[in-house]
Design an enzyme around this catalytic site. Structure first.
Site, PDB file in Angstrom:
ATOM      1  N   CYS A 158      71.960  34.770  27.632  1.00 50.93           N
ATOM      2  CA  CYS A 158      71.550  36.733  28.154  1.00 50.93           C
ATOM      3  C   CYS A 158      72.478  37.432  27.331  1.00 50.93           C
ATOM      4  O   CYS A 158      73.594  37.234  27.621  1.00 50.93           O
ATOM      5  CB  CYS A 158      71.144  36.522  29.444  1.00 50.93           C
ATOM      6  SG  CYS A 158      70.984  38.061  29.951  1.00 50.93           S
ATOM      7  N   CYS A 406      67.460  55.361  41.577  1.00 50.91           N
ATOM      8  CA  CYS A 406      66.969  54.684  40.554  1.00 50.91           C
ATOM      9  C   CYS A 406      65.935  54.928  40.551  1.00 50.91           C
ATOM     10  O   CYS A 406      64.928  53.737  39.457  1.00 50.91           O
ATOM     11  CB  CYS A 406      67.768  53.367  41.316  1.00 50.91           C
ATOM     12  SG  CYS A 406      67.179  52.580  42.809  1.00 50.91           S
TER      13      CYS A 406
END
Length: 450
Positions: A158, A406
């Site tokens: 990743c 967020c």
């Protein structure tokens, strides 16, 4: 009326909050993954709803200059990232535009632009990973969920994680397959290992490994520890007991199998203890810039009392303590509050106090005790502030409110509610803490009307 599996031609005009492209065909809004605004495409309709449709690009007729070759080989399948098909310039533009649109549309602002703190790096920045595990063809595997499903997509590397994090995943899966540790099955609620949770200190380089299990024991622990010891920075191994059905990753019980059960890291010049349940921003470099922006906007003086709601392990609270007369932090997770108190002690900060409880309820209780903060900071989860928190904030009547968000939509909703109660939005600054992912952070300053 659009027909499923039919091919249509359209122009991508905008993006959704999740980063999908938006087009309009025969008056119907069509959502299209892996698209870039301005592109003319042929698309196949894969879903037709009452008011919208979902499509897939079959051919790009006019390519955007922002389209790039994907550096992640599984990015089309993995649901972790959203923007490997576009350059970083377009990614930050759309994120800033999303914040501006939400504040203008939902909060009644008239902002012409929103500045954004772009990240200096898109690779290896994420200090936390949660790998779901599964079994496929008689072999255990770990990766990330395919978008919109619980199908695990394997990925050997990743790119937004440090290499050591993937090394932990590989070591655990080697152990699982060698000793035939049963993986959890959501359908039958059987099996043992559910998730591999890894946290790595960006400065300390210490690594916490937390295995989430459907039980209270793990077989052959010494063999697992010997594997993990070969990984640079491995510090502690914790078992999280989660025997409940549902999507929650971590359980409520933690058993330390090796090491202290936590790691340490440095943020804004302060040392922090981090347990599995501790909230800690996943992008260390950008978190420092975000917090510095919040402190600057708060304009705290040595005479000020500061209240920090949703304080986590006390990162913003303790960073503000150097500028304030006193700071009070409120957090609902007991382990995080314990960490916050320990963090204050280890940094020699004596003007900080922490309470455990729901932000809104705790704030109302503090208000009843006659506490009147000069500055309030909030950093709520994606759902934003609840009604009790807004009520408590307005009754406390602080001069300034610094809102770290967020989710631009819930931020804009709450800004609108606070404006109704006598506050004005003064500044708004976006910050990209999640390069290649659709999320975006925002820090806003609201001031009390005279």
């Amino acid at each position: 009326m659009l027909e499923k599996n039919q091919i249509y031609e359209a122009v991508i005009t905008d993006y959704t909050a999740q980063g999908q492209g938006i087009a309009h065909v025969d008056g119907i809004t069509v959502f299209i993954p892996n698209a870039i605004a301005g592109e003319r495409v042929r698309l196949r309709i894969e879903h037709v709803g009452k008011t919208w449709a979902g499509g897939k690009i079959t051919e790009i007729l006019e390519k955007s200059p922002h389209r790039v070759n994907r550096e992640c080989p599984v990015s089309k399948l993995c649901g972790g990232c959203d923007f490997w098909h576009m350059d970083y310039q377009e990614e930050t533009r759309l994120k800033a535009e999303r914040v501006k649109t939400c504040l203008n549309r939902l909060a009644g602002e008239q902002l012409e632009e929103i500045p954004i703190l772009s990240a200096p790096a898109c690779f290896g920045y994420r200090n936390k990973a949660q790998y779901p595990v599964a079994s496929k063809k008689g072999r255990a595997c770990a990766g990330f969920f395919r978008a919109g499903t619980h199908d695990v997509v394997e990925n050997s590397r990743c790119l937004i994680l440090p290499r050591e994090t993937d090394m932990v995943k590989d070591a655990v899966m080697d152990y699982v397959n060698q000793y035939r540790i049963p993986t959890y099955d959501e359908t039958t609620h059987k099996g043992l290992l559910r998730h591999i949770y890894v946290r790595r200190g960006a400065v300390s380089e210490q690594i916490l490994v937390c295995l989430v299990v459907n039980g209270e024991k793990l077989p052959r622990v010494p063999e697992l520890i010997e594997r993990l010891k070969k990984i640079p920075g491995f510090t502690t191994l914790v078992l999280s007991v989660n025997t409940k059905k549902g999507n929650a990753v971590l359980g409520d019980k933690f058993i330390t199998l090796y090491g202290p059960g936590f790691i340490e890291d440095t943020l804004c010049g302060l040392n922090f203890r981090l347990s599995p349940r501790s909230f800690y921003q996943v992008n260390h470099h950008q978190a420092q810039r975000l917090y510095q922006a919040a402190i600057q906007q708060a304009a705290i003086t040595k005479d000020d009392l500061v209240l920090d709601l949703y304080c986590g392990v006390g990162t913003i609270t303790l960073a503000m303590a150097a500028y304030a007369g006193k700071v009070i932090g409120v957090e609902v997770i007991p382990q995080a509050v314990e960490d916050a108190r320990d963090n204050a002690r280890r940094n020699g900060i004596k003007n900080a106090e922490f309470f455990c409880g729901d932000a809104g309820q705790a704030a109302l209780e503090l208000e009843k005790q006659g506490i009147r903060p000069d500055v309030i900071t909030v950093d709520p989860p994606r759902k934003g502030l609840n009604a009790e928190a807004i009520e408590a904030i307005c009754r406390m009547n602080p001069r300034r409110l610094v809102y770290v968000s967020c989710d631009p939509a819930t931020l804009a909703r709450d800004v609108a509610l606070l404006k109704e109660r006598g506050y004005t939005l003064k500044t708004a600054q976006a910050a990209d803490l999640f390069p290649r992912c659709a999320h975006v952070e925002t820090v806003c300053l609201l001031s009390r009307n005279k």
